[in-house]
Scaffold this active site. Structure first.
Site, PDB file in Angstrom:
ATOM      1  N   TYR A 136      20.395  -8.534  23.904  1.00  0.00           N
ATOM      2  CA  TYR A 136      20.878  -9.460  24.936  1.00  0.00           C
ATOM      3  C   TYR A 136      22.304  -9.871  24.570  1.00  0.00           C
ATOM      4  CZ  TYR A 136      20.419 -13.075  28.475  1.00  0.00           C
ATOM      5  OH  TYR A 136      20.607 -13.867  29.561  1.00  0.00           O
TER       6      TYR A 136
ATOM      7  N   LYS B 156      -0.018   3.841  42.519  1.00  0.00           N
ATOM      8  CA  LYS B 156       0.988   4.923  42.461  1.00  0.00           C
ATOM      9  C   LYS B 156       1.863   4.728  41.220  1.00  0.00           C
ATOM     10  CE  LYS B 156       0.288   6.949  46.546  1.00  0.00           C
ATOM     11  NZ  LYS B 156       0.292   8.242  47.129  1.00  0.00           N
TER      12      LYS B 156
ATOM     13  N   GLU C 252       5.921   4.693  50.940  1.00  0.00           N
ATOM     14  CA  GLU C 252       4.466   4.838  50.888  1.00  0.00           C
ATOM     15  C   GLU C 252       3.783   4.023  51.982  1.00  0.00           C
ATOM     16  OE1 GLU C 252       2.768   6.868  48.811  1.00  0.00           O
ATOM     17  OE2 GLU C 252       0.957   6.325  49.891  1.00  0.00           O
ATOM     18  N   ASP C 253       2.870   4.681  52.652  1.00  0.00           N
ATOM     19  CA  ASP C 253       2.003   4.003  53.625  1.00  0.00           C
ATOM     20  C   ASP C 253       2.795   3.215  54.672  1.00  0.00           C
ATOM     21  OD1 ASP C 253      -0.050   5.246  52.338  1.00  0.00           O
ATOM     22  OD2 ASP C 253      -0.901   3.465  51.422  1.00  0.00           O
TER      23      ASP C 253
ATOM     24  N   LEU D  21      -2.010  13.301  64.180  1.00  0.00           N
ATOM     25  CA  LEU D  21      -0.636  13.807  64.042  1.00  0.00           C
ATOM     26  C   LEU D  21       0.326  12.665  63.732  1.00  0.00           C
ATOM     27  CD1 LEU D  21      -0.869  16.141  67.157  1.00  0.00           C
ATOM     28  CD2 LEU D  21      -1.125  16.805  64.743  1.00  0.00           C
TER      29      LEU D  21
ATOM     30  N   ALA E 285       1.958  10.348  60.244  1.00  0.00           N
ATOM     31  CA  ALA E 285       2.863  10.693  59.137  1.00  0.00           C
ATOM     32  C   ALA E 285       2.375  11.960  58.439  1.00  0.00           C
ATOM     33  CB  ALA E 285       2.921   9.521  58.158  1.00  0.00           C
ATOM     34  N   ALA E 286       1.134  11.948  57.968  1.00  0.00           N
ATOM     35  CA  ALA E 286       0.613  13.093  57.209  1.00  0.00           C
ATOM     36  C   ALA E 286       0.509  14.324  58.110  1.00  0.00           C
ATOM     37  CB  ALA E 286      -0.738  12.736  56.604  1.00  0.00           C
TER      38      ALA E 286
ATOM     39  N   ASN F 172      -2.340  13.588  47.480  1.00  0.00           N
ATOM     40  CA  ASN F 172      -0.932  13.750  47.109  1.00  0.00           C
ATOM     41  C   ASN F 172      -0.630  13.387  45.651  1.00  0.00           C
ATOM     42  OD1 ASN F 172      -0.904  10.926  47.485  1.00  0.00           O
ATOM     43  ND2 ASN F 172      -0.045  11.123  49.551  1.00  0.00           N
TER      44      ASN F 172
HETATM   45  N1  LIG Z   1      -5.395  12.890  50.990  1.00  0.00           N
HETATM   46  C1  LIG Z   1      -4.154  12.487  50.933  1.00  0.00           C
HETATM   47  O1  LIG Z   1      -3.411  12.783  49.989  1.00  0.00           O
HETATM   48  C2  LIG Z   1      -3.613  11.646  52.015  1.00  0.00           C
HETATM   49  C3  LIG Z   1      -4.413  11.175  52.993  1.00  0.00           C
HETATM   50  N2  LIG Z   1      -3.873  10.419  53.991  1.00  0.00           N
HETATM   51  C4  LIG Z   1      -4.802   9.844  54.938  1.00  0.00           C
HETATM   52  O2  LIG Z   1      -4.517  10.270  56.247  1.00  0.00           O
HETATM   53  C5  LIG Z   1      -4.833   9.222  57.159  1.00  0.00           C
HETATM   54  C6  LIG Z   1      -3.656   9.020  58.100  1.00  0.00           C
HETATM   55  O3  LIG Z   1      -2.539   8.571  57.369  1.00  0.00           O
HETATM   56  P1  LIG Z   1      -1.098   8.550  58.043  1.00  0.00           P
HETATM   57  O4  LIG Z   1      -0.769   9.868  58.615  1.00  0.00           O
HETATM   58  O5  LIG Z   1      -0.194   7.944  57.048  1.00  0.00           O
HETATM   59  O6  LIG Z   1      -1.369   7.501  59.208  1.00  0.00           O
HETATM   60  P2  LIG Z   1      -0.715   7.411  60.643  1.00  0.00           P
HETATM   61  O7  LIG Z   1      -1.116   6.103  61.189  1.00  0.00           O
HETATM   62  O8  LIG Z   1       0.734   7.753  60.578  1.00  0.00           O
HETATM   63  O9  LIG Z   1      -1.437   8.598  61.477  1.00  0.00           O
HETATM   64  C7  LIG Z   1      -2.745   8.577  61.946  1.00  0.00           C
HETATM   65  C8  LIG Z   1      -2.776   9.376  63.251  1.00  0.00           C
HETATM   66  O10 LIG Z   1      -4.131   9.624  63.611  1.00  0.00           O
HETATM   67  C9  LIG Z   1      -4.251   9.445  65.013  1.00  0.00           C
HETATM   68  N3  LIG Z   1      -5.642   9.162  65.353  1.00  0.00           N
HETATM   69  C10 LIG Z   1      -6.357   8.039  65.117  1.00  0.00           C
HETATM   70  N4  LIG Z   1      -7.616   8.177  65.604  1.00  0.00           N
HETATM   71  C11 LIG Z   1      -7.694   9.411  66.117  1.00  0.00           C
HETATM   72  C12 LIG Z   1      -8.738  10.146  66.777  1.00  0.00           C
HETATM   73  N5  LIG Z   1      -9.924   9.591  66.984  1.00  0.00           N
HETATM   74  N6  LIG Z   1      -8.465  11.397  67.207  1.00  0.00           N
HETATM   75  C13 LIG Z   1      -7.228  11.942  67.014  1.00  0.00           C
HETATM   76  N7  LIG Z   1      -6.228  11.297  66.420  1.00  0.00           N
HETATM   77  C14 LIG Z   1      -6.453  10.054  65.969  1.00  0.00           C
HETATM   78  C15 LIG Z   1      -3.308   8.303  65.324  1.00  0.00           C
HETATM   79  O11 LIG Z   1      -2.972   8.252  66.695  1.00  0.00           O
HETATM   80  C16 LIG Z   1      -2.125   8.634  64.409  1.00  0.00           C
HETATM   81  O12 LIG Z   1      -1.201   9.476  65.076  1.00  0.00           O
HETATM   82  C17 LIG Z   1      -5.178   8.000  56.318  1.00  0.00           C
HETATM   83  O13 LIG Z   1      -6.555   7.819  56.271  1.00  0.00           O
HETATM   84  C18 LIG Z   1      -4.665   8.338  54.934  1.00  0.00           C
HETATM   85  O14 LIG Z   1      -5.480   7.786  53.930  1.00  0.00           O
HETATM   86  C19 LIG Z   1      -2.538  10.142  54.087  1.00  0.00           C
HETATM   87  C20 LIG Z   1      -1.696  10.590  53.132  1.00  0.00           C
HETATM   88  C21 LIG Z   1      -2.174  11.319  51.973  1.00  0.00           C
HETATM   89  C1  LIG Z   2      -3.337   9.215  49.175  1.00  0.00           C
HETATM   90  C2  LIG Z   2      -2.516   8.484  50.118  1.00  0.00           C
HETATM   91  O1  LIG Z   2      -1.315   8.373  49.940  1.00  0.00           O
HETATM   92  C3  LIG Z   2      -3.129   7.906  51.284  1.00  0.00           C
HETATM   93  O2  LIG Z   2      -4.327   8.098  51.512  1.00  0.00           O
HETATM   94  O3  LIG Z   2      -2.409   7.204  52.024  1.00  0.00           O
HETATM   95 MG   LIG Z   3      -0.461   6.890  51.209  1.00  0.00          MG
END
Ligand SMILES: NC(=O)C1=CN([C@@H]2O[C@H](COP(=O)(O)OP(=O)(O)OC[C@H]3O[C@@H](n4cnc5c(N)ncnc54)[C@H](O)[C@@H]3O)[C@@H](O)[C@H]2O)C=CC1
Ligand SMILES: CC(=O)C(=O)O
Ligand SMILES: [Mg+2]
Length: 436
Positions: free
Chosen positions: A111, A166, A208-209, A267, A269-270, A372
């Site tokens: 320091y 994370k 994230e998220d 469709l 983020a992921a 991820n």
């Molecule tokens: N396994 C992994 O490494 C990861 C898993 N995820 C999971 O993916 C899921 C989505 O995350 P994000 O993409 O960040 O969320 P987000 O909110 O950006 O996307 C979710 C999408 O799903 C759509 N959706 C919701 N209900 C639906 C249905 N019944 N039919 C069709 N489309 C529908 C929504 O309109 C939205 O476009 C979360 O549960 C998250 O935990 C996300 C990132 C990493």
């Molecule tokens: C694993 C992750 O980043 C998620 O489910 O949002």
């Molecule tokens: Mg996440």
């Protein structure tokens, strides 16, 4: 043993006569519980206290296990503790000094007044901050709390356990200091302004998220306006590991991924990043469905084909990737024979992999294994090692191929605790990174 969702530790007082532990184990097993560790904490002449860890499929099953124990004559269920909550007490991370401060000499070195010379040196030669501070090894984990796992917009503070998680993984897998940054705004302008203002303290930014669609604008603007790597993990970390899993599935079943029809449910983020990555990898046909017409329009913009119904998608695709956050959305009767089903939503998948396999899938996995965590630690470590100022598509593809190369034949992805995976990802990313 199949993977169970609920883990609790039961504290049970058992009569101290032979055979009673066996009776207890039988009662737990018949009620559907899997026994993990058993620890004997007290032994007395008339009773013994044991802490028994139980894994169950559901809260209902766990209630049944507790009832079964209560019905055993002479046994007493004294308490139940939740191991997950316990592991979170006090938070999961802690900023620690790397230097002991035990003497006045230490104090003056670490320091004032010693530190002032280091400040002057960095003022004169800013690049020396890389040597004399931890900035280049520190990554901001930024969230606005709008899409925490599949739990939705629960706010940044409720999302903190995920951010701390994370940070713990960064530390343990690749020795990066991850610092959660919780933003009290969902406005893209304000998020971008705030992240830019804090960026000098970090070597890279992990978003994230952050929910869609504003996550797309936030990431694009930060990538364009900052001179350090920025990556939205739910987009690109997820796309990397999903591509790796699908490469492995196609290799095992001797199918050409490029000619397979990929179907995406969700469709956001992921989902959208997965489509972009698959199209860039050369997959000819990516179909997708979402409740939101805007999300389907974005899919089309990236070369995907929007489909109106879940049923049509399930009927016409070889590989199904679900990222909706909606547990149980895919019913077993929708699964076609020999499909690959990746139901990636956390904390609960669109269909349980075991159910999908029973329904005829060739391969099935959920977001616990195709996660991820296999990508982001090595991607950031590789980018920081290479002093890259951005994370490029080539770096992400290299990471996906490194994960696929680390996968045992017949598996979809490697074990996340295998340090060789993270090492391979680091090397692959570093090798193709563009230096500043
Ligand atoms: N396994 C992994 O490494 C990861 C898993 N995820 C999971 O993916 C899921 C989505 O995350 P994000 O993409 O960040 O969320 P987000 O909110 O950006 O996307 C979710 C999408 O799903 C759509 N959706 C919701 N209900 C639906 C249905 N019944 N039919 C069709 N489309 C529908 C929504 O309109 C939205 O476009 C979360 O549960 C998250 O935990 C996300 C990132 C990493
Ligand atoms: C694993 C992750 O980043 C998620 O489910 O949002
Ligand atoms: Mg996440």
């Amino acid at each position: 043993m199949t993977e169970k969702h609920i883990t609790r530790t039961l504290i049970v007082q058992i009569p101290s006569t032979p055979g009673n532990l066996g009776k207890l184990a039988t009662a737990i097993g018949l009620a559907g519980g899997d026994i993990g560790e058993i620890e004997t904490t007290q032994i007395g002449p008339t009773w013994t206290i044991r802490h028994i860890t139980i894994h169950c499929d559901s809260e209902e099953q766990f209630d049944t296990v507790q009832d079964a124990i209560r019905q055993l004559p002479g046994f007493q269920l004294q308490a139940v503790s939740d191991d997950v909550l316990q592991a979170h007490e006090g938070g999961k991370i802690h900023m620690k000094s790397r230097i002991d401060v035990r003497s006045l000499g230490d104090l003056r070195r670490v320091y004032t007044p010693g530190v002032a010379n280091v400040c002057r040196l960095i003022q004169k030669e800013p690049e020396k901050a890389r040597i004399y501070t931890g900035i280049s090894n520190t990554v901001a984990i930024v969230t606005d709390g709008t899409a925490i796992l599949g739990l939705g917009d629960i706010g940044p503070v409720a999302g903190m356990p995920v951010m701390e998680g994370k940070a713990a993984l960064f530390d343990q897998f690749v020795d990066i200091s991850g610092v959660p940054i919780l933003l009290d705004s969902q406005d893209p302008d304000e998020i971008v302004r705030t992240v830019k203002n804090i960026a000098p303290g970090f070597g890279a930014i992990l978003l994230e998220d952050i929910g869609s669609p504003h996550c797309f604008e936030v990431e694009e603007r930060l990538k364009a306006e900052l001179d350090i790597p920025v990556m939205h993990d739910d987009q690109h970390g997820t796309a990397v590991v999903t591509l790796a899993a699908v490469i492995s599935a196609c290799k095992s079943s001797r199918v050409d991924l490029k000619d397979s029809v990929v179907g995406q449910i969700g469709l956001g983020a992921a989902g959208l990043a997965i489509c972009r990555m698959f199209k860039a990898y050369g997959v000819n046909e990516v179909k997708g469905t979402d409740l939101s017409p805007e999300a389907k329009a974005r899919l089309q913009q990236y070369g995907g084909t929007p489909v109106d119904s879940l049923e049509e998608l399930m009927n016409t695709c070889d590989i199904i990737i679900a990222t909706t956050g909606v547990p149980g959305l895919i019913k077993p009767e929708m699964v076609r024979k020999d499909q690959v089903i990746l139901s990636l939503s956390n904390p609960n998948p669109e269909i349980d992999p075991e159910e999908a396999m029973k329904a005829g899938a060739a391969y099935a996995a959920d977001g616990r294994s195709v996660n991820n965590v296999l990508g982001f630690p090595g991607i950031f470590r590789g980018a920081l090692n290479a002093r890259a100022n951005r994370i490029t598509h080539e770096m992400l593809t290299a990471a996906a191929e490194a994960i696929a190369d680390s996968t045992k034949p017949g598996d979809l992805v490697p074990h996340p605790l295998d340090p060789r995976v993270h090492e391979k990802v680091i090397q692959a990313v570093e090798a193709v990174a563009v230096e500043k």
